[in-house]
Design an enzyme around this catalytic site. Structure first.
Site, PDB file in Angstrom:
ATOM      1  N   THR A 132       0.885  -1.231  -0.234  1.00 16.87           N
ATOM      2  CA  THR A 132       0.017   0.223   0.087  1.00 16.87           C
ATOM      3  C   THR A 132       0.924   1.415  -0.143  1.00 16.87           C
ATOM      4  O   THR A 132       1.814   1.421   0.659  1.00 16.87           O
ATOM      5  CB  THR A 132      -0.882  -0.086   1.014  1.00 16.87           C
ATOM      6  OG1 THR A 132      -1.594  -0.978   1.267  1.00 16.87           O
ATOM      7  CG2 THR A 132      -1.774   1.148   1.311  1.00 16.87           C
ATOM      8  N   SER A 138      -6.610   0.183  -2.265  1.00 16.39           N
ATOM      9  CA  SER A 138      -7.442  -0.793  -3.131  1.00 16.39           C
ATOM     10  C   SER A 138      -6.951  -1.107  -4.629  1.00 16.39           C
ATOM     11  O   SER A 138      -7.165  -1.904  -5.253  1.00 16.39           O
ATOM     12  CB  SER A 138      -8.921  -0.337  -3.240  1.00 16.39           C
ATOM     13  OG  SER A 138      -9.517  -0.070  -1.919  1.00 16.39           O
ATOM     14  N   TRP A 162       1.079   2.495   5.870  1.00 11.69           N
ATOM     15  CA  TRP A 162       0.220   1.390   6.793  1.00 11.69           C
ATOM     16  C   TRP A 162       0.773   0.158   6.605  1.00 11.69           C
ATOM     17  O   TRP A 162       0.245  -0.885   6.541  1.00 11.69           O
ATOM     18  CB  TRP A 162      -1.233   1.512   6.141  1.00 11.69           C
ATOM     19  CG  TRP A 162      -2.085   2.624   6.094  1.00 11.69           C
ATOM     20  CD1 TRP A 162      -2.332   3.335   5.025  1.00 11.69           C
ATOM     21  CD2 TRP A 162      -2.473   3.216   7.366  1.00 11.69           C
ATOM     22  NE1 TRP A 162      -2.970   4.460   5.138  1.00 11.69           N
ATOM     23  CE2 TRP A 162      -2.970   4.719   6.601  1.00 11.69           C
ATOM     24  CE3 TRP A 162      -2.442   3.195   8.793  1.00 11.69           C
ATOM     25  CZ2 TRP A 162      -3.613   5.415   7.722  1.00 11.69           C
ATOM     26  CZ3 TRP A 162      -3.004   4.101   9.322  1.00 11.69           C
ATOM     27  CH2 TRP A 162      -3.957   5.293   9.104  1.00 11.69           C
ATOM     28  N   ARG A 249      -5.275 -13.466   3.727  1.00  9.68           N
ATOM     29  CA  ARG A 249      -7.100 -13.219   3.702  1.00  9.68           C
ATOM     30  C   ARG A 249      -7.568 -14.262   4.377  1.00  9.68           C
ATOM     31  O   ARG A 249      -8.581 -14.544   5.106  1.00  9.68           O
ATOM     32  CB  ARG A 249      -7.565 -13.227   2.530  1.00  9.68           C
ATOM     33  CG  ARG A 249      -8.329 -11.985   1.990  1.00  9.68           C
ATOM     34  CD  ARG A 249      -8.393 -11.691   0.659  1.00  9.68           C
ATOM     35  NE  ARG A 249      -7.508 -10.411  -0.071  1.00  9.68           N
ATOM     36  CZ  ARG A 249      -7.219 -10.211  -1.130  1.00  9.68           C
ATOM     37  NH1 ARG A 249      -7.609 -10.992  -1.928  1.00  9.68           N
ATOM     38  NH2 ARG A 249      -6.751  -9.202  -1.380  1.00  9.68           N
ATOM     39  N   GLU A 369      -6.365  -5.888   3.718  1.00 12.06           N
ATOM     40  CA  GLU A 369      -6.342  -7.205   2.794  1.00 12.06           C
ATOM     41  C   GLU A 369      -7.696  -7.414   2.017  1.00 12.06           C
ATOM     42  O   GLU A 369      -8.369  -8.199   1.725  1.00 12.06           O
ATOM     43  CB  GLU A 369      -6.674  -8.375   3.649  1.00 12.06           C
ATOM     44  CG  GLU A 369      -5.567  -8.591   4.865  1.00 12.06           C
ATOM     45  CD  GLU A 369      -4.089  -8.903   4.259  1.00 12.06           C
ATOM     46  OE1 GLU A 369      -4.296  -9.627   2.859  1.00 12.06           O
ATOM     47  OE2 GLU A 369      -3.382  -9.122   4.725  1.00 12.06           O
TER      48      GLU A 369
HETATM   49  P1  FAD Z   1      -9.167   3.236  -0.789  1.00 13.46           P
HETATM   50  O1  FAD Z   1      -8.607   2.175  -1.519  1.00 13.46           O
HETATM   51  O2  FAD Z   1      -8.629   4.671  -0.813  1.00 13.46           O
HETATM   52  O3  FAD Z   1     -10.409   3.155  -0.390  1.00 13.46           O
HETATM   53  C1  FAD Z   1     -11.226   4.135   0.194  1.00 13.46           C
HETATM   54  C2  FAD Z   1     -12.865   3.496   0.268  1.00 13.46           C
HETATM   55  O4  FAD Z   1     -13.204   3.603  -1.174  1.00 13.46           O
HETATM   56  C3  FAD Z   1     -12.909   2.137   0.765  1.00 13.46           C
HETATM   57  O5  FAD Z   1     -14.298   2.075   1.460  1.00 13.46           O
HETATM   58  C4  FAD Z   1     -12.885   1.107  -0.445  1.00 13.46           C
HETATM   59  O6  FAD Z   1     -13.703  -0.041  -0.418  1.00 13.46           O
HETATM   60  C5  FAD Z   1     -13.550   2.316  -1.500  1.00 13.46           C
HETATM   61  N1  FAD Z   1     -13.309   1.716  -2.841  1.00 13.46           N
HETATM   62  C6  FAD Z   1     -12.026   1.717  -3.231  1.00 13.46           C
HETATM   63  N2  FAD Z   1     -12.261   1.170  -4.767  1.00 13.46           N
HETATM   64  C7  FAD Z   1     -13.445   1.123  -4.847  1.00 13.46           C
HETATM   65  C8  FAD Z   1     -14.161   0.636  -6.135  1.00 13.46           C
HETATM   66  N3  FAD Z   1     -13.623   0.336  -7.325  1.00 13.46           N
HETATM   67  N4  FAD Z   1     -15.559   0.689  -5.871  1.00 13.46           N
HETATM   68  C9  FAD Z   1     -16.174   1.250  -4.758  1.00 13.46           C
HETATM   69  N5  FAD Z   1     -15.551   1.602  -3.756  1.00 13.46           N
HETATM   70  C10 FAD Z   1     -14.334   1.491  -3.817  1.00 13.46           C
HETATM   71  N6  FAD Z   1      -0.824  -2.615   3.451  1.00 13.46           N
HETATM   72  C11 FAD Z   1       0.237  -3.245   3.288  1.00 13.46           C
HETATM   73  O7  FAD Z   1       0.571  -3.186   2.125  1.00 13.46           O
HETATM   74  N7  FAD Z   1       0.898  -3.788   4.186  1.00 13.46           N
HETATM   75  C12 FAD Z   1       0.674  -3.993   5.376  1.00 13.46           C
HETATM   76  O8  FAD Z   1       1.230  -4.710   6.252  1.00 13.46           O
HETATM   77  C13 FAD Z   1      -0.613  -3.249   5.880  1.00 13.46           C
HETATM   78  N8  FAD Z   1      -0.957  -3.136   7.149  1.00 13.46           N
HETATM   79  C14 FAD Z   1      -2.262  -2.272   7.306  1.00 13.46           C
HETATM   80  C15 FAD Z   1      -2.632  -2.155   8.789  1.00 13.46           C
HETATM   81  C16 FAD Z   1      -3.533  -1.305   9.349  1.00 13.46           C
HETATM   82  C17 FAD Z   1      -3.912  -1.075  10.596  1.00 13.46           C
HETATM   83  C18 FAD Z   1      -4.544  -0.725   8.217  1.00 13.46           C
HETATM   84  C19 FAD Z   1      -5.605  -0.107   8.485  1.00 13.46           C
HETATM   85  C20 FAD Z   1      -4.012  -0.935   6.806  1.00 13.46           C
HETATM   86  C21 FAD Z   1      -2.950  -1.898   6.390  1.00 13.46           C
HETATM   87  N9  FAD Z   1      -2.458  -1.902   5.219  1.00 13.46           N
HETATM   88  C22 FAD Z   1      -1.562  -2.502   4.893  1.00 13.46           C
HETATM   89  C23 FAD Z   1      -3.286  -1.117   4.188  1.00 13.46           C
HETATM   90  C24 FAD Z   1      -4.781  -1.509   3.774  1.00 13.46           C
HETATM   91  O9  FAD Z   1      -4.425  -2.917   2.907  1.00 13.46           O
HETATM   92  C25 FAD Z   1      -5.283  -0.607   2.830  1.00 13.46           C
HETATM   93  O10 FAD Z   1      -5.749   0.331   3.637  1.00 13.46           O
HETATM   94  C26 FAD Z   1      -6.498  -1.217   1.816  1.00 13.46           C
HETATM   95  O11 FAD Z   1      -6.025  -1.868   1.043  1.00 13.46           O
HETATM   96  C27 FAD Z   1      -7.493  -0.054   1.480  1.00 13.46           C
HETATM   97  O12 FAD Z   1      -6.705   0.727   0.629  1.00 13.46           O
HETATM   98  P2  FAD Z   1      -6.898   2.623   1.302  1.00 13.46           P
HETATM   99  O13 FAD Z   1      -6.721   2.554   2.709  1.00 13.46           O
HETATM  100  O14 FAD Z   1      -6.116   3.319   0.383  1.00 13.46           O
HETATM  101  O15 FAD Z   1      -8.508   2.848   0.836  1.00 13.46           O
END
Ligand code: FAD
Length: 390
Positions: A132, A138, A162, A249, A369
């Site tokens: 990420t 996502s 993150w 997952r 995930e």
């Molecule tokens: P976004 O992708 O910006 O999403 C924001 C919102 O938009 C969400 O509700 C999402 O569902 C929605 N959305 C996105 N795309 C679409 C679509 N096409 N249609 C409709 N809705 C959509 N990542 C790592 O790589 N390694 C780690 O070890 C890791 N650990 C983590 C630990 C914690 C405590 C947390 C909170 C996150 C961690 N992550 C890690 C990151 C995590 O995988 C991401 O936060 C997650 O993939 C979501 O990405 P984002 O936060 O950028 O949200």
């Protein structure tokens, strides 16, 4: 709930033994401290990792290189018991085993496997998994982190956000677009970046309201020079990190239900002793309806998890099935945790009880995930053949 749904007889004696051993470890070694770690926003990963390693929990589903080679179902049950204590502990184990070690196991050279896996399985080396970025979660294909060639070496630039265990890890598995000689387009490849590499810095993320008993960090790469053999040679494209995520997952399918079970147990205990209007809360029909509905969802979730475990052990599981399990377990677990919170009244908001801690943790579990929405889209695509991601 296990009794209500007669789940125990569906497990082998070995699976029950692994589950019970992890549960005892969790109760003895982790639970007495977990509220303090959560409150302080810390997790003693360095201290706990070797103990998890001794129990064979790190990379436990992997074969060889000091890994336990356990079944997928046994791994799931271990995740369930760890997450019954706290999602943060299970996160550390997932990242170490299912993400960092799995990446090396699936895509590493023999030399990389020998060098890292036994020490990671023992918990002597801690790993993290950087996919990420601040602007891409996502949609990891949008990542900006780049590795370009400089002679034989690689030069890595970019940042990750993150990242669980990022601030404590000895080695980071970092995904970047690699610009190779001869390739038309850069391809996502994995790189092993030791923590002490010049230009590689980490920043711990504070002010979290969720997964507080877990170390989360931002990683920065500023002209980080890596040797030619830092790349995971078999990683070729975004499907490589996605394959690791699928493994992690699967653990969450079981894990999140461990947190839900812990909430339900706490709520039942509380309702039996708390008197309201001169009678135990457990004797009121409204309370019983809540408990019955939660037990039903938990039991259904556990049966689905077990079914998916059996499919995985037969190497028949699909990505859509893992998505269905992850979506169901996290969504129901958070609903159960929140409902249990109501039963505990004001005490429900205290760290003296586990329920709001679990509910808050599950906010992260719902998001990482693959968010709940992303898994809905995966299922929607499987059902309709129409891709609604973009
Ligand atoms: P976004 O992708 O910006 O999403 C924001 C919102 O938009 C969400 O509700 C999402 O569902 C929605 N959305 C996105 N795309 C679409 C679509 N096409 N249609 C409709 N809705 C959509 N990542 C790592 O790589 N390694 C780690 O070890 C890791 N650990 C983590 C630990 C914690 C405590 C947390 C909170 C996150 C961690 N992550 C890690 C990151 C995590 O995988 C991401 O936060 C997650 O993939 C979501 O990405 P984002 O936060 O950028 O949200």
């Amino acid at each position: 709930v296990e009794e209500l749904f007669a789940i125990d007889p569906l497990l082998s004696s070995e699976e029950r033994e692994i589950r019970d051993t992890v549960a005892r470890f969790g109760e003895r070694r982790l639970r007495p401290h977990i509220a303090d770690w959560f409150e302080e926003g810390t997790f003693p990963a360095r201290e706990i990792a070797p103990e998890l390693g001794k129990l064979g929990l790190l990379g436990m589903h992997l074969e060889g290189y000091g890994c336990a080679g356990a079944s997928a179902t046994a791994y799931g049950l271990a995740c369930q018991e760890l997450e019954a204590v706290d999602s943060g502990v299970r996160s550390m184990v997932s990242v170490q085993g299912s993400l960092a070690m799995t990446a090396i196991h699936f895509f590493g050279s023999e030399e990389q496997k020998q060098r890292y896996l036994p020490a990671m399985a023992a918990g002597e080396l801690i790993g993290c998994f950087g996919l990420t970025e601040p602007d891409f979660g996502s949609n990891p294909g949008g990542m900006r982190t780049r590795a370009r060639r400089d002679g034989e070496d690689w030069i890595l630039n970019g940042s990750k956000m993150w990242i669980t265990s990022g601030s404590v890890a000895d080695v980071a598995v970092v995904w970047a677009y690699a610009e190779e000689f001869g390739d038309e387009k850069p391809r996502v490849r994995g790189f092993l970046v030791p923590a002490d590499t010049p230009g590689f810095t980490t920043r711990e993320i504070h002010r979290k309201l969720s997964l507080r008993a877990s170390l989360t960090a931002a990683l920065d790469f500023d002209d980080v020079r890596l040797p030619a053999d830092a790349v995971l040679p078999e990683s070729r494209g975004l499907s490589s990190p996605l394959a690791c995520l699928s493994e992690a997952r699967f653990g969450i399918v079981f894990g999140a239900l461990g947190a839900a079970r812990d909430c339900l147990t706490a709520a039942i205990d509380y309702a039996r002793t708390r008197e309201v209007f001169d009678r135990p809360l457990a004797g009121y029909q409204l309370t019983q309806a809540k408990l019955a509905d939660m037990a039903l969802e938990l039991g259904k979730g556990q049966l689905l998890a077990l079914h998916l475990g059996r499919l995985k052990d037969r190497h028949e599981i699909t990505g859509e099935q893992i998505s269905a399990g992850k979506l169901n377990s996290t969504r129901e677990a958070i609903a159960i945790a929140r409902e249990c919170r109501t039963i505990l009244g004001a005490n429900g908001i205290s760290l003296d009880y586990p329920v709001l801690r679990h509910a808050n943790n599950l906010e992260s579990v719902l998001t990482y995930e693959g968010t709940a929405e992303v898994h809905q889209l995966v299922l929607g695509k499987a059902l309709t053949d129409a891709n609604a991601f973009r």
